[in-house]
Design an enzyme around this catalytic site. Structure first.
Site, PDB file in Angstrom:
ATOM      1  N   ASP A   1       9.793 -31.748  -1.994  1.00  0.00           N
ATOM      2  CA  ASP A   1       8.520 -32.132  -2.630  1.00  0.00           C
ATOM      3  C   ASP A   1       7.585 -32.723  -1.577  1.00  0.00           C
ATOM      4  O   ASP A   1       8.041 -33.297  -0.578  1.00  0.00           O
ATOM      5  CB  ASP A   1       8.755 -33.152  -3.751  1.00  0.00           C
TER       6      ASP A   1
ATOM      7  N   ASN B   1       9.289 -23.399  -7.431  1.00  0.00           N
ATOM      8  CA  ASN B   1       8.709 -24.043  -8.608  1.00  0.00           C
ATOM      9  C   ASN B   1       7.388 -24.767  -8.309  1.00  0.00           C
ATOM     10  O   ASN B   1       6.541 -24.865  -9.183  1.00  0.00           O
ATOM     11  CB  ASN B   1       9.743 -25.022  -9.181  1.00  0.00           C
TER      12      ASN B   1
ATOM     13  N   TYR C   1      -5.752 -20.093  -9.538  1.00  0.00           N
ATOM     14  CA  TYR C   1      -4.397 -20.260 -10.098  1.00  0.00           C
ATOM     15  C   TYR C   1      -3.931 -18.945 -10.726  1.00  0.00           C
ATOM     16  O   TYR C   1      -2.825 -18.461 -10.466  1.00  0.00           O
ATOM     17  CB  TYR C   1      -4.441 -21.374 -11.142  1.00  0.00           C
TER      18      TYR C   1
ATOM     19  N   LYS D   1      -0.809 -16.600  -9.492  1.00  0.00           N
ATOM     20  CA  LYS D   1       0.345 -16.353 -10.369  1.00  0.00           C
ATOM     21  C   LYS D   1       0.494 -14.854 -10.647  1.00  0.00           C
ATOM     22  O   LYS D   1       1.605 -14.331 -10.742  1.00  0.00           O
ATOM     23  CB  LYS D   1       0.194 -17.122 -11.687  1.00  0.00           C
TER      24      LYS D   1
ATOM     25  N   THR E   1       4.156 -31.792 -18.886  1.00  0.00           N
ATOM     26  CA  THR E   1       4.536 -32.333 -17.571  1.00  0.00           C
ATOM     27  C   THR E   1       3.345 -33.094 -16.976  1.00  0.00           C
ATOM     28  O   THR E   1       2.219 -32.972 -17.472  1.00  0.00           O
ATOM     29  CB  THR E   1       4.887 -31.202 -16.582  1.00  0.00           C
TER      30      THR E   1
HETATM   31  N1  LIG Z   1       3.190 -27.432 -16.991  1.00  0.00           N
HETATM   32  C1  LIG Z   1       2.733 -26.280 -17.429  1.00  0.00           C
HETATM   33  O1  LIG Z   1       2.090 -26.204 -18.494  1.00  0.00           O
HETATM   34  C2  LIG Z   1       2.991 -25.005 -16.670  1.00  0.00           C
HETATM   35  C3  LIG Z   1       2.661 -23.787 -17.285  1.00  0.00           C
HETATM   36  C4  LIG Z   1       2.887 -22.600 -16.596  1.00  0.00           C
HETATM   37  C5  LIG Z   1       3.413 -22.639 -15.312  1.00  0.00           C
HETATM   38  N2  LIG Z   1       3.711 -23.839 -14.760  1.00  0.00           N
HETATM   39  C6  LIG Z   1       4.230 -23.808 -13.395  1.00  0.00           C
HETATM   40  O2  LIG Z   1       5.439 -24.531 -13.330  1.00  0.00           O
HETATM   41  C7  LIG Z   1       5.572 -25.111 -12.026  1.00  0.00           C
HETATM   42  C8  LIG Z   1       5.883 -26.593 -12.155  1.00  0.00           C
HETATM   43  O3  LIG Z   1       4.836 -27.184 -12.886  1.00  0.00           O
HETATM   44  P1  LIG Z   1       4.927 -28.677 -13.466  1.00  0.00           P
HETATM   45  O4  LIG Z   1       4.126 -28.663 -14.708  1.00  0.00           O
HETATM   46  O5  LIG Z   1       6.331 -29.152 -13.486  1.00  0.00           O
HETATM   47  O6  LIG Z   1       4.090 -29.451 -12.341  1.00  0.00           O
HETATM   48  P2  LIG Z   1       4.070 -31.028 -11.953  1.00  0.00           P
HETATM   49  O7  LIG Z   1       2.698 -31.286 -11.422  1.00  0.00           O
HETATM   50  O8  LIG Z   1       4.523 -31.831 -13.106  1.00  0.00           O
HETATM   51  O9  LIG Z   1       5.123 -31.102 -10.783  1.00  0.00           O
HETATM   52  C9  LIG Z   1       4.889 -30.340  -9.627  1.00  0.00           C
HETATM   53  C10 LIG Z   1       5.648 -30.915  -8.453  1.00  0.00           C
HETATM   54  O10 LIG Z   1       5.286 -30.143  -7.292  1.00  0.00           O
HETATM   55  C11 LIG Z   1       4.978 -31.013  -6.230  1.00  0.00           C
HETATM   56  N3  LIG Z   1       4.004 -30.380  -5.333  1.00  0.00           N
HETATM   57  C12 LIG Z   1       2.692 -30.151  -5.568  1.00  0.00           C
HETATM   58  N4  LIG Z   1       2.124 -29.599  -4.490  1.00  0.00           N
HETATM   59  C13 LIG Z   1       3.097 -29.467  -3.562  1.00  0.00           C
HETATM   60  C14 LIG Z   1       3.115 -28.990  -2.236  1.00  0.00           C
HETATM   61  N5  LIG Z   1       1.997 -28.532  -1.638  1.00  0.00           N
HETATM   62  N6  LIG Z   1       4.274 -29.002  -1.542  1.00  0.00           N
HETATM   63  C15 LIG Z   1       5.424 -29.472  -2.124  1.00  0.00           C
HETATM   64  N7  LIG Z   1       5.455 -29.960  -3.379  1.00  0.00           N
HETATM   65  C16 LIG Z   1       4.309 -29.960  -4.082  1.00  0.00           C
HETATM   66  C17 LIG Z   1       4.386 -32.253  -6.907  1.00  0.00           C
HETATM   67  O11 LIG Z   1       4.456 -33.392  -6.046  1.00  0.00           O
HETATM   68  C18 LIG Z   1       5.256 -32.365  -8.147  1.00  0.00           C
HETATM   69  O12 LIG Z   1       6.425 -33.125  -7.900  1.00  0.00           O
HETATM   70  C19 LIG Z   1       4.264 -24.804 -11.291  1.00  0.00           C
HETATM   71  O13 LIG Z   1       4.430 -23.670 -10.483  1.00  0.00           O
HETATM   72  C20 LIG Z   1       3.309 -24.501 -12.419  1.00  0.00           C
HETATM   73  O14 LIG Z   1       2.248 -23.663 -12.017  1.00  0.00           O
HETATM   74  C21 LIG Z   1       3.523 -25.016 -15.390  1.00  0.00           C
END
Ligand SMILES: NC(=O)c1ccc[n+]([C@@H]2O[C@H](COP(=O)([O-])OP(=O)(O)OC[C@H]3O[C@@H](n4cnc5c(N)ncnc54)[C@H](O)[C@@H]3O)[C@@H](O)[C@H]2O)c1
Length: 253
Positions: free
Chosen positions: A37, A90, A159, A163, A194
């Protein structure tokens, strides 16, 4: 229990949200987890929770968009645990204030959003696949989004484009590495509760989203992590190049 016994999994963005849930779940199922992270404290907190449950994990800190960081995090994980079997891409960012319609998005934010959501997978694959090959095979899991499948009037075009490109990259990696025993699949979550969504999820918007989701609610992070667990495990051994939509029926409507 033990669905990932003997496996070592790298999970990017495992300091929070879905990544943290996946790290905890993978560890519960016997995996040793490399918690990667950009937020070092968040990564350490995930490791502390895994260790409290009797699991094994290593925190590595860096930016997934930066090749040198990814190379170091992968190398540290492989050295620490002796092998790598799962690469779970992720980490991702959703910056609705800076990433909007192409008409209103600044080029620097487009580049940064695409670097984190898409180019990161290039770096992780480039530096991770040699370890998976050495281990005799493995599983790559990419994180897509329903944003890649349908358009929205409230656009986040960088975004969405990142994706969408991940779908094509997933299929290319699946075909290229199939004979190495390396599978590659992509998950498309709908809206998940989240920290990524928290700044935008007003009560009114949550109600609006819920009304459009056949199951009537947004997802819990564990409901996405559970699908990643399946893809990481040998239970999905005949699946590669596949897209798994986990959206409460949103795109079926
Ligand atoms: N939450 C949603 O509604 C949702 C929907 C569709 C897809 N997603 C995808 O799921 C994945 C996780 O999403 P989430 O909701 O758990 O996000 P989140 O923001 O809750 O957690 C993301 C984590 O990634 C880390 N991060 C961010 N940028 C980074 C970087 N440059 N290098 C290393 N770490 C980094 C952050 O510090 C955080 O710990 C993402 O790819 C997101 O696009 C999420």
């Amino acid at each position: 229990m033990n669905r990932l016994n003997t496996k070592v999994a790298v999970i990017t963005g495992a300091g929070m949200g879905i990544g943290r849930e996946a790290a905890l779940l993978f560890a519960e199922e016997g995996a040793r987890v490399v918690v990667a992270d950009i937020d070092g404290n968040a990564a350490k907190e995930t490791v502390t929770r895994i260790e409290a449950g009797g699991g094994e994990a290593l925190a590595v800190t860096g930016d997934v968009a930066v090749e040198a960081d990814v190379e170091r995090m992968i190398a540290d994980g492989a050295r620490h645990f002796g092998a790598l079997h799962v690469l779970y891409n992720n980490a991702g960012v959703l910056w609705k204030d800076r990433d909007q319609s192409v008409l209103h998005t600044d080029g620097q934010w487009w580049d940064r959003v695409v670097a984190i959501n898409l180019k990161s997978v290039f770096w992780v694959t480039k530096h991770g696949v040699p370890h998976l090959r050495r281990a005799g095979g493995g599983s790559i899991i990419n994180m897509g989004s329903v944003s890649a499948l349908v358009g929205f009037t409230r656009a986040q075009d960088a975004y969405t484009a990142a994706k969408g490109a991940l779908i094509s990259l997933t299929k290319s990696l699946a075909i290229q590495f199939a004979r190495d025993g390396i599978r590659c699949n992509i998950i498309h979550p709908g809206i998940v509760d989240t920290p990524l969504q928290a700044p935008y999820l007003t009560d009114a918007l949550r109600k609006e989203f819920e009304a459009g989701i056949p199951l009537g609610r947004i997802a819990r992070p564990r409901e996405i992590a559970a699908v990643a667990l399946f893809l990481a495990s040998d239970e999905s051994s005949f699946m590669t190049g596949a897209e798994l939509v986990v959206d409460g029926g949103f795109t079926a409507g």
